[in-house]
Design a protein around this motif. Structure first.
Motif, PDB file in Angstrom:
ATOM      1  N   SER A   1       2.566  -3.501   0.606  1.00  9.77           N
ATOM      2  CA  SER A   1       1.985  -2.283   0.057  1.00  9.77           C
ATOM      3  C   SER A   1       0.568  -2.151   0.581  1.00  9.77           C
TER       4      SER A   1
ATOM      5  N   GLY B   1      -2.999   0.665   0.124  1.00  6.47           N
ATOM      6  CA  GLY B   1      -3.514   1.849  -0.532  1.00  6.47           C
ATOM      7  C   GLY B   1      -5.021   1.882  -0.511  1.00  6.47           C
TER       8      GLY B   1
ATOM      9  N   ARG C   1       7.945  -7.748   1.353  1.00  4.64           N
ATOM     10  CA  ARG C   1       7.549  -6.625   0.516  1.00  4.64           C
ATOM     11  C   ARG C   1       6.062  -6.383   0.754  1.00  4.64           C
TER      12      ARG C   1
ATOM     13  N   ALA D   1      -4.538  -4.024   0.509  1.00  3.67           N
ATOM     14  CA  ALA D   1      -3.228  -4.229   1.132  1.00  3.67           C
ATOM     15  C   ALA D   1      -2.726  -5.621   0.784  1.00  3.67           C
ATOM     16  N   ASP D   2      -1.381  -5.723   0.576  1.00  2.00           N
ATOM     17  CA  ASP D   2      -0.801  -7.032   0.321  1.00  2.00           C
ATOM     18  C   ASP D   2       0.628  -7.051   0.821  1.00  2.00           C
ATOM     19  N   ALA D   3       1.106  -8.234   1.084  1.00  2.00           N
ATOM     20  CA  ALA D   3       2.482  -8.450   1.521  1.00  2.00           C
ATOM     21  C   ALA D   3       2.976  -9.749   0.931  1.00  2.00           C
TER      22      ALA D   3
ATOM     23  N   ASN E   1      -3.057 -10.922   1.028  1.00  2.00           N
ATOM     24  CA  ASN E   1      -3.719  -9.734   0.477  1.00  2.00           C
ATOM     25  C   ASN E   1      -5.064  -9.530   1.157  1.00  2.00           C
TER      26      ASN E   1
END
Length: 583
Positions: A417, A419, A415, A394-396, A201
């Protein structure tokens, strides 16, 4: 972002190597390292930061540590009884000025406190730097359960996790974490399953708090500057402390000289009284004997008082050196003889030139200038708080399930995201308060800096005037001593011839003692004023051999400079007061 990529790659490599080893190392981590190890590690880092700061600020480095005679001992073993016994020791010390300086540096409580202040400033910077290092955390856990009815079926859970986080110079935070949960059924059904996940993140402010305006970045910047201030303060204190020791030492030698002079005066008065008593035959002669005896008692009183004052000053000097008061301290009389032979070291300097040099070399003044710059930076940061708070988030996450190698992940299953979060500046009243306070703080620092300059100029001008005053005092007292000796000789001869009163001889003898004491005091006071002026302009270097005898302006002043008027030597004509008032 390049730093974030490097951190991610390093973390993944670390996690791959960890594997089951993270469990095997748990026992060692639980034991931890000894307190002594952490102390040595802290000292190594702190001393390294101090050396770096000294090289950057002072262009030189010095040996530095805060160890004392008690540092290597167990605190529980240091008892009050031992400290009291130390105070009762009766050792004898015979110290030159340089030996007194070395002893004071080693034992002085005040000096040790200043060293610790520098150490703590460096330790504070180390703490701030630690926040910008990758911080790795790991945890392990295991549980085993069985059925309450006594059946053989049961299960075992083993889990572990590791995470690494990093503050970024841009003001953001990057974090990575790995979690494992291993489940195995034992006895009846040998099934097992494992779940592993890796997540990344990033939180990065884009407007308010970006880069150098971020509060965490500012804390690091201020800690670095605070260490520079502490290095300057400590360096200035070293010179100031050494000067104080030298001044006290020579003041004690002047008091010793006064004690000897007062004792010689008392013996002389005793002899005079005896001679007069032997010659006294009538009432008029008896009156002279009474005058001589009264003068003898006054000389005895002066001698007793001077001895008591010397002993009190010597005890205070012992405390300053860090010696127990019960120990015997002897001072080297030849130091005063060497100072007398060295004479008055001239100071060819005018006030304007001295002030300009001090603004460039006087370490406390340089600190005040930099603190003024700090207030500008804090004002900029307060203004930055009016910006919208726009943050990139942001994170994955990667998950792995089943009987697979839990250190390997399928990148197709990631996964992710990203923003933006925007805090609209609808209510900025708290920021308004802070900004207005920062403006006032800036104005205060501005006034403080101008006051620092004015006080520095005043101190230099006062130092130059005091130096001129004490130079003239010295030559006046030297001439007065010559006259006092002549007066004692002449009045003694006249009194023996019956052409002078006893009172005239006694007054001449008192004038001689006063002139002897005043000349020594004038010499010591001139040296004190000269060295204090050198300290005020930043020219004093106390690490020079016998620095109190040195001309510190040699090599300090610019090579290309107009030559000031030569320093006057000897008695000077007395000017009318109106000439001083018109200057």
């Amino acid at each position: 972002m390049r730093r974030a990529q490097i951190l991610l790659a390093n973390a993944l490599s670390l996690f791959r190597r960890a594997g089951a080893g993270i469990y095997c190392g748990a026992a060692l981590l639980l034991a931890g390292c000894t307190a002594g190890y952490h102390r040595q590690a802290a000292d190594k880092e702190v001393y390294g930061l101090i050396r770096h700061a000294e090289g950057r600020v002072l262009k030189r480095t010095n040996e530095f540590n805060i160890d004392t005679r008690y540092s290597g001992r167990n605190p529980q073993g240091i008892l009050p009884a031992e400290l009291i016994a130390d105070r009762l020791e009766t050792n004898q010390w015979t110290l030159s000025v340089e030996q007194a300086l070395a002893l004071a540096i080693q034992n002085s409580r005040e000096y040790q406190a200043q060293k610790e202040a520098l150490y703590l400033a460096s330790l504070a910077l180390s703490r701030e730097k630690y926040k910008y290092q990758p911080r790795l955390l790991a945890s392990l856990g295991a549980t085993a359960t069985r059925n309450r009815d006594g059946s053989k079926d049961g299960e075992m859970h083993a889990g572990g996790g590791a995470s690494v986080s990093q503050l970024l110079a841009s003001g953001g935070t990057l974090g990575l974490s790995l979690a494992n949960d291993f489940l195995r059924y034992y006895t009846g059904d040998p099934r097992r399953s494992a779940v592993s996940s890796l997540s990344v993140n990033l939180v990065q402010p884009l407007l308010q708090g970006f880069g150098r305006n971020n509060s965490a970045v500012e804390s690091l910047t201020q800690a670095e500057r605070n260490l520079a201030y502490a290095v300057r303060d400590y360096s200035h204190y070293q010179n100031q402390f050494a000067l104080g020791i030298v001044n006290d030492y020579f003041q004690l030698l002047a008091q010793k000289d006064a004690v000897r002079n007062n004792y010689a005066s008392y013996l002389s008065k005793v002899d005079s009284t005896k001679r007069l008593e032997e010659r006294a035959q009538d009432r008029e002669a008896r009156n002279g004997v009474d005058q001589a005896r009264q003068s003898e008692l006054a000389a005895k009183n002066s001698y007793v008082n001077s001895v008591a004052n010397y002993q009190t000053s010597l005890d205070q000097f012992k405390i300053k050196l860090g010696l127990p008061v019960g120990q015997k301290l002897l001072l080297a009389d030849q130091e005063l003889q060497e100072l007398t032979a060295n004479g008055l070291v001239p100071v060819a300097l005018d006030g304007v030139e001295a002030f300009k040099l001090a603004t460039q070399k006087h370490l406390p003044t340089l600190n005040e200038i930099d603190r003024f710059e700090d207030s500008k930076r804090r004002l900029r940061i307060a203004a930055d708080r009016f910006k919208p708070n726009l943050t990139l988030v942001a994170d994955a996450q990667l998950d792995s399930q089943g009987a697979t190698d839990w250190t390997r992940f399928n990148a197709d299953q990631v996964r992710a995201s990203a923003g933006l979060e925007l805090d609209l500046p609808l209510d900025r009243k708290p920021q308004r308060f802070n900004y207005r306070e920062a403006l006032i703080a800036f104005e205060r620092e501005l006034r403080s800096l101008t006051l620092t300059f004015d006080n520095l100029r005043s101190s230099i001008e006062r130092g130059l005037r005091t130096l001129d005053q004490r130079r003239e005092n010295f030559f006046i007292q030297r001439r007065a001593l010559e006259l006092a000796r002549q007066r004692v000789e002449s009045t003694t001869l006249l009194q023996q011839a019956g052409r002078a009163e006893v009172r005239d001889v006694l007054e001449a003898q008192d004038a001689l003692i006063a002139s002897q004491n005043a000349l020594t005091t004038a010499l010591v006071q001139y040296q004190q004023s000269r060295l204090q002026l050198m300290l005020d302009i930043g020219a004093l270097l106390a690490d020079k051999p016998k620095f109190w005898l040195q001309d510190h302006l040699a090599g300090f002043l610019p090579a290309a400079r107009p030559q000031p008027a030569p320093v006057a030597v000897g008695d000077q004509p007395v000017l009318p007061p109106e000439q001083y008032f018109s200057q």
